[in-house]
Structures are given as C-alpha cells and as structure tokens.
Design a protein around this motif. Structure first.
Motif: not given
Length: 538
Positions: A39-55
């Motif tokens: 669940d993501s409220k408006a104004k928040h950020k969503v990843a567009l790619v898979d991100l690994a730890a440290g990316d």
C-alpha cells in the motif's frame, strides 16, 4: 489523470505515486505494467526496478539514497529500507549552458514600487522598530501597542471581539463588523516591530552576525526608516551596528533614529522622546508614493517549508521557472537553505559563473555540514517528521526537489549569512533550512518579496517583505485558503505545465509587489523573525 505514477528524469529508478496505490494494483507506466507490492500513499516513492541491498537510488537525475534491504519492483520506499546517500563533489566538472526562457511578454512590464535614493525599489513602505539587544524587547512591545492602536495599522482582532461577546452573552458576531471598519491614519506607510533574543550573551561573533542582519533590514528597499533601541552595555554595541550599516550602504540616506536607554534617563522620558521623533519620521515617510519600476528591481527570495512528496514536481519547479524568468529580466532570485542543497552540489557548482564562487560554495557547504556533525547531528537528519510522512524520506531526496526552486539559470554570486545581494541573476545565500531562519536571512540580504512553496501548509510571514505561499497540491489549497496564495495543484493533474504555472507565480508576484493584492501572510499579520545563532552561549 493520465498516469498514477510520475518519473522526474529518464535516469530515475523510482517514481512518485500521484494517487493512493494498493497492494496488488497493476499500474501501466512507460509501456509496461508495474505491480504494486505495498500500500503506497500518494506522494510516496515506488521502485521501478528490482533493487538489491546497497543499490543506488536515483531521483531528479541524482543520487538520493541507497537500499538497506532488497526492494522489489513496485515496492514502497521507506525509512526502514532506504538510507540517505549523496554524491561527493570536489570541483566543476563541466560548463553548463542555459536555455534562456522567452521573456518577450515580460520585458516591458513594470511594478508599482517605492523608489529609494540608492536606486533600490521597495514593494512595501515600512517604518521599522527593533532592538539591538533582547533587554529592549519590552520597550519595543510598549511602542508597538501605542503605535498600532493609535494609528490603526491593524484591524481589531476578531478573536478579541469574539471573546468579548462570549463574556457579555451577546451574539458571537455582534461587534465584528465594527472591528473591521477601522481605517489606518496613514495610507502609504506601515509601522512594523521586531523583537529577538540576541545582542548579548553568546559569543561576540553572534553579535556581529546579528548586526549585519539588522543592518540588512534597514537597507532593504521595503524600509523607509527605522527606530533602533539599545540598552548600552550589551555585546552588540551601537558602533558595531553602525559599522555593519555603513558596510551595507556607505551613503545611506534613510533616517535611522537610535536611542540608548542608559543615556536617556527614565523609561517614560525615553519613550516620550522616541514617540515624538519617530512620529515625525513616519509622517514624512508617508509622503512617499508608489511609482513604476522595472522588474529588474525585484529581489525574490525562494523558500520552501512543510514540503511534501509533490513539492519537487509541482510548486518547486514552477517557482524555478518564475526564478528563471526574473533572472532573464535582470532581477535577483535568491536560493538559500544550504542543508537542503545536499546531493545537488555538483549541478550547482557547475552553474557557478566563476571558479571562486564554485570553491566558496563547496567550502561553505563543508563547513556547515562539519558544524552539524560536531553538534552530534548531520544533514541526513534534516527531513522533518512531516516531510517523512509525506514521502521525503532522505535529505538528498528532499534537497533534490527543494533545489528546483532555483531553476536552471547561471549562479552569479555565493553569499554567506548576512551578506547583501548586489548582483542581478541567481544568488545562493548560506542559511539554515529552518523556514523562518531562512526567510529572515533572505530579507536581511535584500529580498523585497519572498515566494514560499509548501505541501503541508505553513503561516510563515515576515515583518517587512510579503511572503507568498504556493501550495504543491489543491487539497492543501482548499483546506487552508487563508494562508495559500497560489495553487500549483493543476500541474499534478496535468491541467497546466510547469511553465504556465511559473508565469502565473510571476504575475501574482507583480500584483503583490505593486500593492494590488495583499499576501495572505500579511493579511494574517504573520511577522516572523528569527536570527541564526551560529555560536554557543557564554
């Protein structure tokens, strides 16, 4: 709304949610489907790619953080899975070019301002009372009570009228109409009052810094004259203030009345003298009338506060375009809040016109961040709880959006706190990120109008300069119409472009600068003044 997500720059690997999104939603974006994982409220950020730890995480085309743990495509960025990270900078890496905006429709425009003998032009005409030391605050408050009541500079308080009615049992709105009917005795002058907690104690450098700030307020084109109160024994001596004033303007023609209590006798004697002499100065200043002035005479402070996840994609870039227009017209936009430029230093360094300014900017940033670290904090702790709640989860993310207020024009000067703007074009001024401290400083450096973007809402104003609020979203503009001057929500809805909204902002600035429209903060009597205390108390 055409899309539920927006990406600011092509190289970004995160997007901003334009509406509330829910786990399992399938969102079409840039020709492919993004499955929302949280669940993501408006104004928040969503990843567009898979991100690994440290990316690395990029937004606005710059590094804004690193993943602390894996974040899947469509996953929500939070303070638990992302940490602040910013690129380092050591020198100019390129010479940037500027696409100058079309100013054809603006080049012959003027505003109606108050012309000063030194060539500056005010958007307001103010007689200013202030102390050199906090010991004189009570006397300033006494003078404020006398002048405001007798000259009717402010309407009687609706709240006071309401309480009177409650006490007497009368209908709540009985006397409010009478309160609103008061008229000011003078038409072309306002009387404003500043108090502060400085001038003594602390370290001597703080007194010198305060003297520069106060001298900047006297030299500001919005001020016609000033009444200054001193105790006599404080760190901020009269001669220190006079020196600061002379450095700002060696040939200052404005009347500046200075009184030292330890030389004047009783409080009653001193106040009687101040009232008589100040009244004569106010009467004379009232004779100054508005005359046409070039838009190049505008020095526009660029401020943001109570920022949200939409600020960097609506209000701030729109103000940035207005800033570019003003710079192209020969005016002086002022960008401050150095902790909120963290992460975008390379772009700003590259935009500096000369190498000395580039080096000075980097040094001021390094010194400021070191002082924060030495105090047990750091720029990474800049985002407020309100910022984080509305999607600004790292300082670099907040900074990348905040810097958009400065547009894209070349940087003509780098100023430390207390220095005065003298060059046309974009000026960078070292101040804290705190709303009122930053606004206070920009006005002390010559800003005769301030445009203040906000996503959450803030009433911030200034004693001598109008502060216009630009809402990043229409929900805020509807909820707090008494503090919001301009709504940039149409940008979010795709109804207006950044350029169209920027032009609307500049048009509103001209109307306020001409006295045709009153800034909402002025209508509320919101006169905020907080000097930056950089030292310790001794």
């Amino acid at each position: 709304m055409k899309s539920k997500l927006i990406k600011v720059q092509p190289e970004d690997n995160v997007a901003v949610a334009l509406v509330d999104l829910y786990q399992g939603d399938e969102v079409e974006f840039e020709g492919e489907s993004v499955k929302i994982l949280n669940d993501s409220k408006a104004k928040h950020k969503v990843a567009l790619v898979d991100l690994a730890a440290g990316d690395s995480i990029y937004m606005y085309g710059v590094l804004v953080g690193k993943a602390l743990s894996p974040i899947g495509k469509g996953g929500l960025l939070t303070t638990e899975n992302v940490k602040h990270e910013a690129s380092s900078v050591s020198q100019k890496t390129e010479i940037t070019s500027w696409n100058v905006p079309d100013i054809t429709k603006w080049k012959d425009r003027t505003f109606m301002g108050y012309h000063r003998e030194d060539g500056q032009v005010g958007t307001q005409n103010v007689w200013l009372f202030f102390p050199l030391v906090f010991c004189e605050n009570r006397n300033i408050e006494l003078l404020k009570d006398v002048f405001e009541k007798e000259l009717s500079f402010h309407k009687a308080s609706r709240q006071r009228q309401l309480l009177r009615n409650l006490i007497s049992g009368a209908p709540e709105d009985t006397a409010i109409a009478e309160a609103e009917a008061e008229e000011a005795i003078f038409k072309n002058i306002e009387v404003k009052f500043i108090t502060h907690q400085g001038g003594c104690g602390g370290i001597r450098q703080d007194a010198v810094s305060l003297s520069k700030l106060l001298a900047g307020y006297v030299n500001n084109p919005n001020v016609a004259g000033a009444t200054v109160l001193s105790l006599g024994c404080q760190n901020l001596q009269i001669d220190i203030f006079k020196k600061a004033l002379s450095e700002k303007n060696p040939d200052l023609k404005k009347p500046v009345l200075i009184y030292e209590q330890q030389q004047e006798g009783t409080v009653e004697q001193m106040l009687a003298k101040i009232i008589k002499e100040s009244f004569e100065g106010i009467k004379k200043a009232n004779q100054i009338e508005r005359q046409p002035a070039s838009l190049s005479k505008l020095k526009m402070g660029l401020e943001c506060g109570g920022s949200d996840g939409f600020s960097g994609i609506s209000a701030n870039p729109a103000l940035g375009y207005a800033s570019d227009l003003l710079a192209a017209l020969g005016g002086s936009p002022i960008l401050s809040e150095f902790p909120e430029l963290c992460g975008v230093e390379q772009e700003l360094v590259n935009r500096c016109v000369n190498e000395d300014d580039a080096q000075r900017f980097m040094q001021l940033m390094k010194d400021y961040e070191k002082s924060a670290i030495d105090a047990g904090s750091g720029f990474d702790m800049n985002p407020s709880p309100g910022n984080i709640k509305d999607g600004l989860i790292t300082d670099a993310m907040k900074s990348a959006g905040a810097a958009k207020k400065g547009g894209t024009s070349p940087i003509q000067a780098i100023l430390d706190y207390g220095e005065y703007v003298t060059k046309p074009g974009l000026n960078l001024l070292c101040t804290p990120g705190n709303d009122v401290e930053s606004t206070t400083a920009m006005v002390g450096s010559g800003a005769n109008v301030v445009v203040f973007t906000t996503g959450l809402g803030t009433p911030t104003g200034n004693p001598i300069a109008p502060v216009l609020k630009v809402a990043s979203n229409s929900t805020l503009a509807r909820r707090m119409p008494d503090i919001i001057d301009i709504d940039s929500g149409p940008v979010i809805r795709g109804e207006k472009t950044i350029e169209e909204m920027g032009e609307e902002i500049l048009e509103h600035v001209i109307q306020v600068a001409s006295g045709e429209v009153e800034a909402k903060a002025d209508a509320l009597g919101q006169d905020d003044f907080i000097p930056w205390k950089r030292g310790v108390s001794l």
